[in-house]
Enzyme design. Structure first.
Site, mmCIF file in Angstrom:
data_model
loop_
_atom_site.group_PDB
_atom_site.id
_atom_site.type_symbol
_atom_site.label_atom_id
_atom_site.label_comp_id
_atom_site.label_asym_id
_atom_site.label_seq_id
_atom_site.Cartn_x
_atom_site.Cartn_y
_atom_site.Cartn_z
ATOM 1 N N ARG A 1 12.037 -20.462 24.242
ATOM 2 C CA ARG A 1 11.801 -20.915 25.622
ATOM 3 C C ARG A 1 10.321 -21.122 25.875
ATOM 4 O O ARG A 1 9.926 -22.112 26.495
ATOM 5 C CB ARG A 1 12.382 -19.929 26.647
ATOM 6 N N CYS A 2 9.495 -20.209 25.389
ATOM 7 C CA CYS A 2 8.048 -20.351 25.569
ATOM 8 C C CYS A 2 7.529 -21.659 24.983
ATOM 9 O O CYS A 2 6.584 -22.245 25.502
ATOM 10 C CB CYS A 2 7.314 -19.192 24.894
ATOM 11 N N MET A 3 8.141 -22.107 23.882
ATOM 12 C CA MET A 3 7.633 -23.270 23.151
ATOM 13 C C MET A 3 8.186 -24.594 23.666
ATOM 14 O O MET A 3 7.991 -25.626 23.010
ATOM 15 C CB MET A 3 7.957 -23.128 21.665
#
EC number: 3.5.3.6
Length: 409
Positions: free
Chosen positions: A398-400
């Site tokens: 999700r962060c990426m």
């Protein structure tokens, strides 16, 4: 589906279009002595990080998702010589260059790069002092002498492959964020140019937060639970004051959301964002890190009579989520199965930071074996990617990723 270029009204609707950043030379400018300054704990090996990231992007394409890249969008936004020059000047102004001679030399270096994407990637990578002409001893000022051992004229931006944080897509709008640390706040410049000048996105997307604000908010703390409900985290990286500004703008601009659930939890690096401890993976299922549950406070926020109405929720979290999402029951799937050792290890390696690409279809790191097994037992289909190098930056799927378009659910 509307023809609006940004369409994100859930965390779980089938993902159609997403923005990534392929790790670049900025990772090769990480040094052990300056990791804390650049918000890293370790140094990824670029070649392997790129292979892992390429496999991540291909896994998304294999699911029919169009993959955009930040560096390409930013380059495409430099649509005239005037805009290109303006971008260079803003980049220099925000780079904290302390002496005039160095700034002049860097300006000349950047103007010498003719290809727009090469220029953008150079601004991301940072500039070492050895790339610039030597300043004669008699011309050096006090800053040059005091900082003579520091190797960079402009710091790199190694966190850029975590595209979730500099801005967040919310409905048809964008929150262009003011970030926690100076080293990351410069990253938001690319979003500014994309949403101001890009041929597709420029001038067509409302901003519900602006990078010029003086309080901090990051995209890892902004979750779109449904077309009616948002979740935001009050965390190490996001201030309560920023959330209030964001919510007033969302409600005033009629972006479409009726309520916000604000999650207040422990303020430390291992729980830096809400999405490192809590993500939505299906209509009625969430991952959660068990360590936050004891100290978690949730506030319901609505907008009535031109002001925010805030109520602290005292009940069970699963029941609160079920009530707000209109489902009979919500399942909270605990990272590491609730085992204190497995939970701590796998949360550190982003076992809770999942990217849902369709209801019940989730991208995860393959290394989080305990959590992954439990997710599969709940009937989820997992797309497992390697992340031995990517995870060194403390971020997961999700962060990426930054969704630009999802189907409605």
């Amino acid at each position: 589906m509307s023809s609006h270029p940004i369409q994100v009204f859930s965390e779980i609707g089938k993902l159609k279009k997403v923005m990534l950043h392929r790790p670049g030379k900025e990772l090769e400018n990480l040094l052990p002595d300056y990791l804390e300054r650049l918000l890293f704990d370790d140094i990824p090996f670029l070649e392997d990080a790129q292979k892992e990231h390429d496999a991540f992007a291909q896994a998304l394409r294999d699911e029919g998702i169009e993959v955009l890249y930040l560096e390409q969008l930013a380059a495409e936004s430099l649509t005239s010589p005037e805009i290109r020059d303006q971008f260079i000047e803003e980049y220099l102004d925000e780079a904290n260059i302390r002496d005039r001679q160095t700034k002049v030399a860097i300006r000349e270096l950047l103007h010498g790069i003719k290809d727009n994407q090469e220029l953008v990637e150079k601004t991301m990578a940072g500039i070492q002092k050895v790339e610039l002409p030597e300043i004669p001893d008699e011309a050096k000022d006090l800053t040059d002498l005091v900082e003579s051992e520091y190797p960079f004229a402009i710091d790199p931006m190694p966190n850029l492959y975590f595209t979730r944080d500099p801005f967040a897509t919310i409905g048809n709008a964008v929150s262009l964020n003011h970030m926690f640390a100076d080293t990351r706040n410069r990253e938001t410049l690319y979003g500014k140019y994309i949403f101001k000048y890009h041929p597709i996105y420029g001038g067509k997307v409302d901003l519900v937060y602006n990078r010029e604000e003086d309080t901090r908010i990051e995209g890892g703390d902004e979750l779109v639970l449904s077309k009616d409900v948002l979740a935001v985290g009050i965390s190490q990286r996001t201030d309560a004051a920023s959330i209030e500004k964001l919510l007033v703008n969302i409600f005033k601009k009629n972006v479409g959301f009726k309520k916000v659930l604000a999650f207040e939890f422990a303020n430390n690096r291992k729980f830096m964002h809400l999405d490192t401890v809590f993500t939505m993976v299906d209509y009625d299922k969430f991952t959660i890190h068990p360590e936050i549950e004891g100290d978690l406070h949730v506030y319901s926020v609505t907008y009535e009579n031109e002001k925010l109405k805030i109520v602290e929720e005292k009940g069970d979290l699963a029941e609160l989520l079920a009530q707000n999402l209109g489902v009979e029951k919500v399942h909270l799937i605990r990272c590491g199965g609730g085992n204190i050792v497995a939970a701590a290890r796998e949360q550190w390696n982003d076992g809770s930071n999942t990217l849902t690409i369709a209801p019940g279809v989730v991208v995860v790191y393959d290394r989080n074996t305990v959590t992954n097994k439990i997710l599969e037992e709940y009937g989820l289909r997992l797309i497992k990617i390697r992340g031995s190098e990517l995870v060194r930056g403390r971020g997961g799927p999700r962060c990426m990723s930054m969704p630009f378009e999802r189907e409605e659910v």
